[in-house]
Design a protein around this motif. Structure first.
Motif, mmCIF file in Angstrom:
data_model
loop_
_atom_site.group_PDB
_atom_site.id
_atom_site.type_symbol
_atom_site.label_atom_id
_atom_site.label_comp_id
_atom_site.label_asym_id
_atom_site.label_seq_id
_atom_site.Cartn_x
_atom_site.Cartn_y
_atom_site.Cartn_z
ATOM 1 N N SER A 4 32.695 2.818 -48.861
ATOM 2 C CA SER A 4 33.023 2.581 -50.279
ATOM 3 C C SER A 4 34.013 1.420 -50.441
ATOM 4 N N LEU A 5 34.411 0.775 -49.346
ATOM 5 C CA LEU A 5 35.359 -0.340 -49.424
ATOM 6 C C LEU A 5 34.683 -1.671 -49.753
ATOM 7 N N ILE A 6 33.363 -1.642 -49.911
ATOM 8 C CA ILE A 6 32.612 -2.796 -50.386
ATOM 9 C C ILE A 6 31.692 -2.289 -51.490
ATOM 10 N N SER A 7 31.546 -3.072 -52.542
ATOM 11 C CA SER A 7 30.674 -2.664 -53.646
ATOM 12 C C SER A 7 29.224 -2.718 -53.197
ATOM 13 N N LYS A 8 28.556 -1.582 -53.244
ATOM 14 C CA LYS A 8 27.146 -1.509 -52.868
ATOM 15 C C LYS A 8 26.319 -1.513 -54.152
ATOM 16 N N VAL A 9 25.364 -2.445 -54.225
ATOM 17 C CA VAL A 9 24.551 -2.574 -55.433
ATOM 18 C C VAL A 9 23.077 -2.400 -55.090
ATOM 19 N N ARG A 10 22.321 -1.992 -56.091
ATOM 20 C CA ARG A 10 20.877 -1.782 -55.939
ATOM 21 C C ARG A 10 20.065 -2.881 -56.623
ATOM 22 N N SER A 11 20.756 -3.829 -57.279
ATOM 23 C CA SER A 11 20.037 -4.937 -57.917
ATOM 24 C C SER A 11 20.799 -6.243 -57.687
ATOM 25 N N VAL A 12 20.042 -7.326 -57.625
ATOM 26 C CA VAL A 12 20.640 -8.636 -57.408
ATOM 27 C C VAL A 12 21.520 -9.023 -58.592
ATOM 28 N N GLY A 13 21.073 -8.728 -59.812
ATOM 29 C CA GLY A 13 21.846 -9.072 -61.004
ATOM 30 C C GLY A 13 23.227 -8.439 -61.016
ATOM 31 N N THR A 14 23.298 -7.159 -60.691
ATOM 32 C CA THR A 14 24.588 -6.465 -60.640
ATOM 33 C C THR A 14 25.479 -7.081 -59.562
ATOM 34 N N GLY A 15 24.895 -7.352 -58.419
ATOM 35 C CA GLY A 15 25.666 -7.947 -57.337
ATOM 36 C C GLY A 15 26.215 -9.317 -57.699
ATOM 37 N N MET A 16 25.429 -10.109 -58.391
ATOM 38 C CA MET A 16 25.885 -11.448 -58.782
ATOM 39 C C MET A 16 27.058 -11.380 -59.754
ATOM 40 N N LEU A 17 27.032 -10.407 -60.650
ATOM 41 C CA LEU A 17 28.170 -10.234 -61.563
ATOM 42 C C LEU A 17 29.444 -9.922 -60.777
ATOM 43 N N LEU A 18 29.337 -9.067 -59.787
ATOM 44 C CA LEU A 18 30.499 -8.712 -58.974
ATOM 45 C C LEU A 18 30.981 -9.907 -58.149
ATOM 46 N N LEU A 19 30.047 -10.674 -57.606
ATOM 47 C CA LEU A 19 30.421 -11.877 -56.849
ATOM 48 C C LEU A 19 31.199 -12.850 -57.726
ATOM 49 N N LYS A 20 30.761 -12.999 -58.963
ATOM 50 C CA LYS A 20 31.450 -13.916 -59.892
ATOM 51 C C LYS A 20 32.887 -13.480 -60.145
ATOM 52 N N HIS A 21 33.149 -12.192 -59.993
ATOM 53 C CA HIS A 21 34.509 -11.674 -60.162
ATOM 54 C C HIS A 21 35.269 -11.628 -58.839
ATOM 55 N N GLY A 22 34.689 -12.235 -57.799
ATOM 56 C CA GLY A 22 35.367 -12.338 -56.515
ATOM 57 C C GLY A 22 35.258 -11.131 -55.615
ATOM 58 N N GLU A 23 34.382 -10.186 -55.939
ATOM 59 C CA GLU A 23 34.244 -8.978 -55.121
ATOM 60 C C GLU A 23 33.249 -9.177 -53.992
ATOM 61 N N ALA A 24 33.491 -8.538 -52.874
ATOM 62 C CA ALA A 24 32.530 -8.484 -51.777
ATOM 63 C C ALA A 24 31.431 -7.505 -52.163
ATOM 64 N N VAL A 25 30.181 -7.854 -51.836
ATOM 65 C CA VAL A 25 29.040 -7.058 -52.274
ATOM 66 C C VAL A 25 28.075 -6.812 -51.115
ATOM 67 N N ALA A 26 27.559 -5.579 -51.063
ATOM 68 C CA ALA A 26 26.465 -5.219 -50.165
ATOM 69 C C ALA A 26 25.224 -5.057 -51.027
ATOM 70 N N PHE A 27 24.239 -5.926 -50.827
ATOM 71 C CA PHE A 27 23.004 -5.898 -51.605
ATOM 72 C C PHE A 27 22.006 -4.959 -50.923
ATOM 73 N N ASP A 28 22.025 -3.698 -51.319
ATOM 74 C CA ASP A 28 21.112 -2.690 -50.762
ATOM 75 C C ASP A 28 19.977 -2.498 -51.756
ATOM 76 N N VAL A 29 19.129 -3.516 -51.849
ATOM 77 C CA VAL A 29 18.051 -3.546 -52.836
ATOM 78 C C VAL A 29 16.768 -3.072 -52.156
ATOM 79 N N LYS A 30 16.258 -1.943 -52.626
ATOM 80 C CA LYS A 30 15.091 -1.304 -52.005
ATOM 81 C C LYS A 30 13.913 -2.284 -51.899
ATOM 82 N N GLY A 31 13.392 -2.377 -50.671
ATOM 83 C CA GLY A 31 12.217 -3.202 -50.431
ATOM 84 C C GLY A 31 12.482 -4.696 -50.361
ATOM 85 N N GLN A 32 13.737 -5.118 -50.459
ATOM 86 C CA GLN A 32 14.077 -6.545 -50.445
ATOM 87 C C GLN A 32 14.865 -6.887 -49.184
ATOM 88 N N SER A 33 14.356 -7.814 -48.411
ATOM 89 C CA SER A 33 15.060 -8.270 -47.215
ATOM 90 C C SER A 33 16.264 -9.116 -47.617
#
Length: 174
Positions: free
Chosen positions: A70-99
């Protein structure tokens, strides 16, 4: 050759050796610092590969569990992850079916500057990898079960290869 010339030559050799030693010591990252950083994201095991130069770093670590903390923001969509990146957060893109490769392509399509940051770390970090590590890294990048992790603070990229229980670390300057 005079004594003065001999001293000059010896001094030159000593300075050259010191300069080369200094350059070799100028690594971008230290293994223990990298382990601390990505160890907050997944539970690491042994280091199986690590190399850092002035322009790139690559590391491969066994993972004891493929669960993302839980020390990294885990997201299920690229859009959500990009919003977090813009705010300087580290993101784990765990998007089902996406390499990780597919995720980075989507980031590039939606926001070129942000995508270039992700892409450049992954590509430049590859420059510090052996051929064997590059091959395994490419397989992980193309695996839809793997997770792309990115921290905009320092342009740190990691790929969690769940299939082989390892984490690839890549960082560099292009």
């Amino acid at each position: 050759m005079s004594v003065a010339q001999s001293y000059r030559r010896a001094a030159f050799v000593v300075l050259a050796v010191l300069a080369l030693t200094g350059l070799a010591a100028c690594a971008m990252d230290q293994e223990d610092e990298v382990r601390l950083r990505v160890g907050d994201w997944v539970k690491l095991g042994e280091t199986t590969y690590f190399k850092s130069s002035m322009s790139c770093t690559a590391g491969v670590f066994e993972v004891e569990a493929t669960r993302i903390t839980s020390l990294i923001s885990k997201v299920r969509s690229v859009g959500t992850g990009m919003l977090l990146l813009k705010h300087g957060e580290a993101v784990a893109f765990d998007v089902k079916g996406q390499s990780p490769n597919a995720v980075s392509e989507q980031i590039m399509t939606r926001d070129l500057p942000q995508g270039i940051g992700v892409l450049s770390s992954g590509i430049a970090g590859k420059n510090c990898m052996s051929d064997t590590v590059k091959s395994a890294y490419l397989r992980a990048l193309l695996d839809p079960n793997a997770v792309l992790m990115f921290d905009p603070d320092g342009n740190v990229m990691a790929v969690l290869d769940r299939r082989n229980a390892q984490l690839f670390f890549a960082r560099g300057t292009v």
